[in-house]
Write an enzyme that holds these catalytic residues in place. Sequence first.
Site, PDB file in Angstrom:
ATOM      1  N   PRO A  10       0.795  -1.221   0.000  1.00 48.28           N
ATOM      2  CA  PRO A  10       0.000   0.000   0.000  1.00 48.28           C
ATOM      3  C   PRO A  10       0.828   1.272   0.000  1.00 48.28           C
ATOM      4  O   PRO A  10       1.875   1.358   0.641  1.00 48.28           O
ATOM      5  CB  PRO A  10      -0.824  -0.108   1.285  1.00 48.28           C
ATOM      6  CG  PRO A  10      -0.074  -1.045   2.153  1.00 48.28           C
ATOM      7  CD  PRO A  10       0.595  -2.002   1.224  1.00 48.28           C
ATOM      8  N   ASN A  11       0.339   2.226  -0.758  1.00 45.79           N
ATOM      9  CA  ASN A  11       0.853   3.587  -0.870  1.00 45.79           C
ATOM     10  C   ASN A  11       2.152   3.696  -1.651  1.00 45.79           C
ATOM     11  O   ASN A  11       2.615   4.805  -1.913  1.00 45.79           O
ATOM     12  CB  ASN A  11       1.001   4.242   0.511  1.00 45.79           C
ATOM     13  CG  ASN A  11      -0.320   4.313   1.237  1.00 45.79           C
ATOM     14  OD1 ASN A  11      -1.306   4.779   0.669  1.00 45.79           O
ATOM     15  ND2 ASN A  11      -0.356   3.822   2.449  1.00 45.79           N
ATOM     16  N   ARG A  18       4.929  11.116  -2.354  1.00 50.42           N
ATOM     17  CA  ARG A  18       4.516  10.851  -0.971  1.00 50.42           C
ATOM     18  C   ARG A  18       5.712  11.000  -0.034  1.00 50.42           C
ATOM     19  O   ARG A  18       6.678  10.258  -0.128  1.00 50.42           O
ATOM     20  CB  ARG A  18       3.957   9.435  -0.856  1.00 50.42           C
ATOM     21  CG  ARG A  18       3.650   9.019   0.560  1.00 50.42           C
ATOM     22  CD  ARG A  18       3.224   7.554   0.616  1.00 50.42           C
ATOM     23  NE  ARG A  18       3.059   7.160   1.998  1.00 50.42           N
ATOM     24  CZ  ARG A  18       3.564   6.053   2.519  1.00 50.42           C
ATOM     25  NH1 ARG A  18       4.252   5.225   1.766  1.00 50.42           N
ATOM     26  NH2 ARG A  18       3.382   5.773   3.785  1.00 50.42           N
ATOM     27  N   TYR A  23      10.797   8.948   1.881  1.00 47.91           N
ATOM     28  CA  TYR A  23      10.852   7.898   0.863  1.00 47.91           C
ATOM     29  C   TYR A  23      11.610   8.285  -0.396  1.00 47.91           C
ATOM     30  O   TYR A  23      11.774   7.451  -1.285  1.00 47.91           O
ATOM     31  CB  TYR A  23       9.433   7.455   0.505  1.00 47.91           C
ATOM     32  CG  TYR A  23       8.679   6.937   1.701  1.00 47.91           C
ATOM     33  CD1 TYR A  23       9.033   5.735   2.308  1.00 47.91           C
ATOM     34  CD2 TYR A  23       7.628   7.664   2.262  1.00 47.91           C
ATOM     35  CE1 TYR A  23       8.365   5.270   3.422  1.00 47.91           C
ATOM     36  CE2 TYR A  23       6.956   7.193   3.375  1.00 47.91           C
ATOM     37  CZ  TYR A  23       7.321   6.004   3.947  1.00 47.91           C
ATOM     38  OH  TYR A  23       6.658   5.536   5.053  1.00 47.91           O
ATOM     39  N   ASN A  74       8.078  -5.482  -0.518  1.00 46.41           N
ATOM     40  CA  ASN A  74       7.914  -4.293   0.310  1.00 46.41           C
ATOM     41  C   ASN A  74       6.430  -4.250   0.649  1.00 46.41           C
ATOM     42  O   ASN A  74       5.608  -3.815  -0.160  1.00 46.41           O
ATOM     43  CB  ASN A  74       8.352  -3.025  -0.419  1.00 46.41           C
ATOM     44  CG  ASN A  74       8.276  -1.793   0.469  1.00 46.41           C
ATOM     45  OD1 ASN A  74       7.584  -1.791   1.481  1.00 46.41           O
ATOM     46  ND2 ASN A  74       8.972  -0.744   0.081  1.00 46.41           N
ATOM     47  N   ALA A  77       2.997  -0.633   5.063  1.00 39.47           N
ATOM     48  CA  ALA A  77       2.469  -0.662   6.424  1.00 39.47           C
ATOM     49  C   ALA A  77       1.956  -2.038   6.831  1.00 39.47           C
ATOM     50  O   ALA A  77       1.916  -2.350   8.030  1.00 39.47           O
ATOM     51  CB  ALA A  77       1.365   0.378   6.588  1.00 39.47           C
ATOM     52  N   GLU A  98      12.432  -9.189   2.587  1.00 37.31           N
ATOM     53  CA  GLU A  98      11.654  -8.023   3.006  1.00 37.31           C
ATOM     54  C   GLU A  98      12.472  -6.762   2.731  1.00 37.31           C
ATOM     55  O   GLU A  98      13.642  -6.684   3.098  1.00 37.31           O
ATOM     56  CB  GLU A  98      11.360  -8.143   4.502  1.00 37.31           C
ATOM     57  CG  GLU A  98      10.597  -7.002   5.096  1.00 37.31           C
ATOM     58  CD  GLU A  98      10.396  -7.169   6.603  1.00 37.31           C
ATOM     59  OE1 GLU A  98      10.108  -6.152   7.251  1.00 37.31           O
ATOM     60  OE2 GLU A  98      10.544  -8.293   7.130  1.00 37.31           O
ATOM     61  N   HIS A 100      12.511  -2.338   2.629  1.00 37.97           N
ATOM     62  CA  HIS A 100      11.930  -1.039   2.995  1.00 37.97           C
ATOM     63  C   HIS A 100      12.851   0.058   2.501  1.00 37.97           C
ATOM     64  O   HIS A 100      14.076  -0.068   2.595  1.00 37.97           O
ATOM     65  CB  HIS A 100      11.744  -0.922   4.510  1.00 37.97           C
ATOM     66  CG  HIS A 100      10.850  -1.976   5.056  1.00 37.97           C
ATOM     67  ND1 HIS A 100       9.485  -1.915   4.937  1.00 37.97           N
ATOM     68  CD2 HIS A 100      11.138  -3.134   5.679  1.00 37.97           C
ATOM     69  CE1 HIS A 100       8.967  -3.002   5.484  1.00 37.97           C
ATOM     70  NE2 HIS A 100       9.948  -3.760   5.930  1.00 37.97           N
ATOM     71  N   ARG A 107      12.597   4.752  12.946  1.00 34.43           N
ATOM     72  CA  ARG A 107      11.361   5.538  12.808  1.00 34.43           C
ATOM     73  C   ARG A 107      10.464   5.339  14.024  1.00 34.43           C
ATOM     74  O   ARG A 107      10.917   4.937  15.078  1.00 34.43           O
ATOM     75  CB  ARG A 107      10.680   5.158  11.492  1.00 34.43           C
ATOM     76  CG  ARG A 107      11.560   5.537  10.287  1.00 34.43           C
ATOM     77  CD  ARG A 107      10.874   5.404   8.983  1.00 34.43           C
ATOM     78  NE  ARG A 107       9.684   6.240   8.928  1.00 34.43           N
ATOM     79  CZ  ARG A 107       8.697   6.063   8.069  1.00 34.43           C
ATOM     80  NH1 ARG A 107       8.764   5.093   7.175  1.00 34.43           N
ATOM     81  NH2 ARG A 107       7.650   6.846   8.068  1.00 34.43           N
TER      82      ARG A 107
END
Length: 149
Positions: A10-11, A18, A23, A74, A77, A98, A100, A107
């Site tokens: 998502p996103n 964004r 990012y 990725n 969230a 995985e 990111h 964070r």
Amino acid sequence: MSKILVLNGPNLNLLGTRQPEVYGHTTLQTIEEACVAHGRTRGLEVACVQSNHEGALIDAIHAARDEQAGIVLNAGAYTHTSIALHDAIASVDLPVIEVHLSNIHAREPFRHHSCIAAVVIGQICGFGAHSYILALDALAAHLDGEAGA
């Protein structure tokens, strides 16, 4: 040539606009093009999928079982919330890395925990768009038997 799925959650379709301070300015299309090109140099045929929907990500993981040699994921969230993604990864018997863009450990505290970490072969985070290239290299090494686990 091994087939690899680069799966984005998502996103991530909004990359480039964004929160660029977190990012970066690189778009998802640019990342996907880089993955396909870099994959070729490693003997990988890379396919890319993005969805904002958890079920669609699960369907893509299930479909990869019969089509792909591994997955770069990725989960966005969903990394921090989805037991369903954990279970999907565990059910397909494929190596998954995985990824990111940001360093999730530097964070907000809720981002420090990954629900999928226990069922992936490794995690790469904090290197921006280059995280995907590092993941493809690691997955290629794993598939070639060069990476210990």
